[in-house]
Scaffold this active site. Structure first.
Site, PDB file in Angstrom:
ATOM      1  N   ASP A  15      50.978  11.736  46.929  1.00 33.06           N
ATOM      2  CA  ASP A  15      52.679  12.301  47.284  1.00 33.06           C
ATOM      3  C   ASP A  15      51.919  14.134  47.215  1.00 33.06           C
ATOM      4  O   ASP A  15      51.953  14.062  46.798  1.00 33.06           O
ATOM      5  CB  ASP A  15      53.470  12.195  46.531  1.00 33.06           C
ATOM      6  CG  ASP A  15      54.514  12.074  47.218  1.00 33.06           C
ATOM      7  OD1 ASP A  15      54.804  12.772  48.430  1.00 33.06           O
ATOM      8  OD2 ASP A  15      55.824  11.920  46.823  1.00 33.06           O
ATOM      9  N   GLU A 110      52.343  10.543  51.963  1.00 29.83           N
ATOM     10  CA  GLU A 110      52.104   9.761  50.448  1.00 29.83           C
ATOM     11  C   GLU A 110      51.538   8.146  51.221  1.00 29.83           C
ATOM     12  O   GLU A 110      51.668   7.674  52.249  1.00 29.83           O
ATOM     13  CB  GLU A 110      53.511   9.654  50.279  1.00 29.83           C
ATOM     14  CG  GLU A 110      54.518   8.657  50.805  1.00 29.83           C
ATOM     15  CD  GLU A 110      56.127   8.699  50.436  1.00 29.83           C
ATOM     16  OE1 GLU A 110      55.392   8.277  48.875  1.00 29.83           O
ATOM     17  OE2 GLU A 110      57.051   8.650  50.471  1.00 29.83           O
TER      18      GLU A 110
END
EC number: 2.7.7.7
Length: 370
Positions: A15, A110
């Site tokens: 992420d 992500e």
């Protein structure tokens, strides 16, 4: 430790840290260390992303620009540059593919990586995650956080644990204890409304959730109850899907001034339908279900849908259905946003339905290196 029949994989969830805001700070060093918000500043504006400096003041995505300014008077607004974000995202994903072909992007910032078997021949998913993060920083110039565990759900939760610029590994023998100690608000898939309901039912942690029977959760949370029952036990059998099939496609517009008459909205819907047509053509899909999204001036949201017996992708047909939906019932207030989405696409036959979790008990082999 005993777990239900759980496929043991090595999953990394990467992420990017405050992605949009971090890109802006990287491209404009004068913004480094300052509270910035990517999005619109005016009364009609909405924050798309906020730097960590801004988040300290309660500035976060989806709040209005006016509220963000009240929270942080020194806030610097920056217009979003989605082409630039896509460019950086491609650079990051190129690094991912040096390690595995099993990459499932969730958004520009992500993705899941299955490194159970990887191109580096490295048995340690934790070391791979560290190396990937170091390469992203060196080659792209941005920081990323990562979660590493036996399935997508736990990896996703873990990636938020040591943000920014950190990582968290949850080994097989630690999964149940990790989830039991977790605040229910930290569970991916449990939104604010559901979390508030769980609090009212005395469910504050994973351990509290685990104490509830499947029947109890089904009764109080419907179909989601089964999902909660299994994830708190570390059971999430969803595989990393390299080619995620698009389920819907949409476009929407927020207006500078509220619209109070359907007549004034038709021109707006025409432009929105044209954008939807472009996106359908780009993705080479058509759809059967047209959904009209209406956000009123009081921020209440309404959707109206119609499913056709055939697929459409033409702007005029999309607009015709959207107009029918607009006139379907009287507007309850003036309107600040309109959107059109297409679903039930003609690529959905490619989607594999997830198998239901089994309940056979096995012992996890602890020598499985993470």
């Amino acid at each position: 430790m005993m777990l239900d029949n759980l496929p043991i994989r090595k999953i990394i969830h990467v992420d990017m840290d405050a992605f949009y805001a971090s890109v802006e700070q990287m491209d404009n060093p004068e913004l480094i260390g300052k509270p910035i918000a990517v999005g619109g500043e005016g009364a009609r504006g909405v924050v798309a992303a906020a730097s960590y400096e801004a988040r300290k003041f309660g500035v976060r995505s989806a709040i209005s620009g006016a509220q963000a300014r009240r929270n942080c008077p020194e806030l610097i607004f920056v217009k979003p540059r989605f082409d630039r974000y896509q460019e950086i995202s491609k650079q990051v994903k190129k690094i991912f593919y040096d390690y595995t072909d099993l990459v499932e992007p969730l958004s520009l910032d992500e993705a899941y990586l299955d490194v159970t078997e990887n191109k580096k021949g490295n048995p340690s998913a934790s070391l791979l995650a560290k190396e990937i993060r170091e390469r992203i920083f060196k080659e792209v110039g941005l920081t990323a956080s990562a979660g590493i565990s036996i399935n997508k759900f736990v990896a996703k939760v873990a990636s938020d644990y040591n943000k920014p610029n950190g990582q968290k590994t949850v080994n097989p023998e630690e999964v149940v204890g990790f989830l039991e100690a977790l605040d229910i608000r930290k569970f991916y898939g449990v939104g604010k409304v559901t979390a508030d309901k769980m609090y009212q039912l005395g469910i504050f942690t994973g351990k509290d959730l685990k104490s509830k029977t499947l029947e109890y959760l089904d009764s109080n949370f419907g179909k989601s109850g089964r999902f909660y029952y299994y994830i708190v036990r570390g059971i999430h059998n969803s595989e990393v899907k390299p080619h995620r099939t698009r389920k819907s496609l949409a476009a929407e517009r927020t207006f500078h001034e509220n619209l109070s008459s359907e007549i004034f909205m038709l021109e707006k819907l025409d432009h929105i339908a044209q954008e939807v047509e472009k996106r359908l053509a780009k993705s080479k899909v058509s759809g059967k279900t047209v959904t009209l999204k209406i956000k009123y001036s009081d921020f209440s949201l309404q959707t109206r849908s119609k499913t056709l017996p055939y697929y459409i992708g033409d702007k005029d047909l999309i607009l015709e259905v959207a107009k029918d939906l607009l006139y379907q019932e009287k507007l309850s207030n003036s309107v600040r946003l309109l959107g059109i989405s297409m679903s039930n696409l003609n690529n959905e036959s490619k989607i594999k339905k997830p198998s239901k979790p089994e309940t056979k008990t096995v012992t996890v082999q602890l020598q499985f290196e993470f």
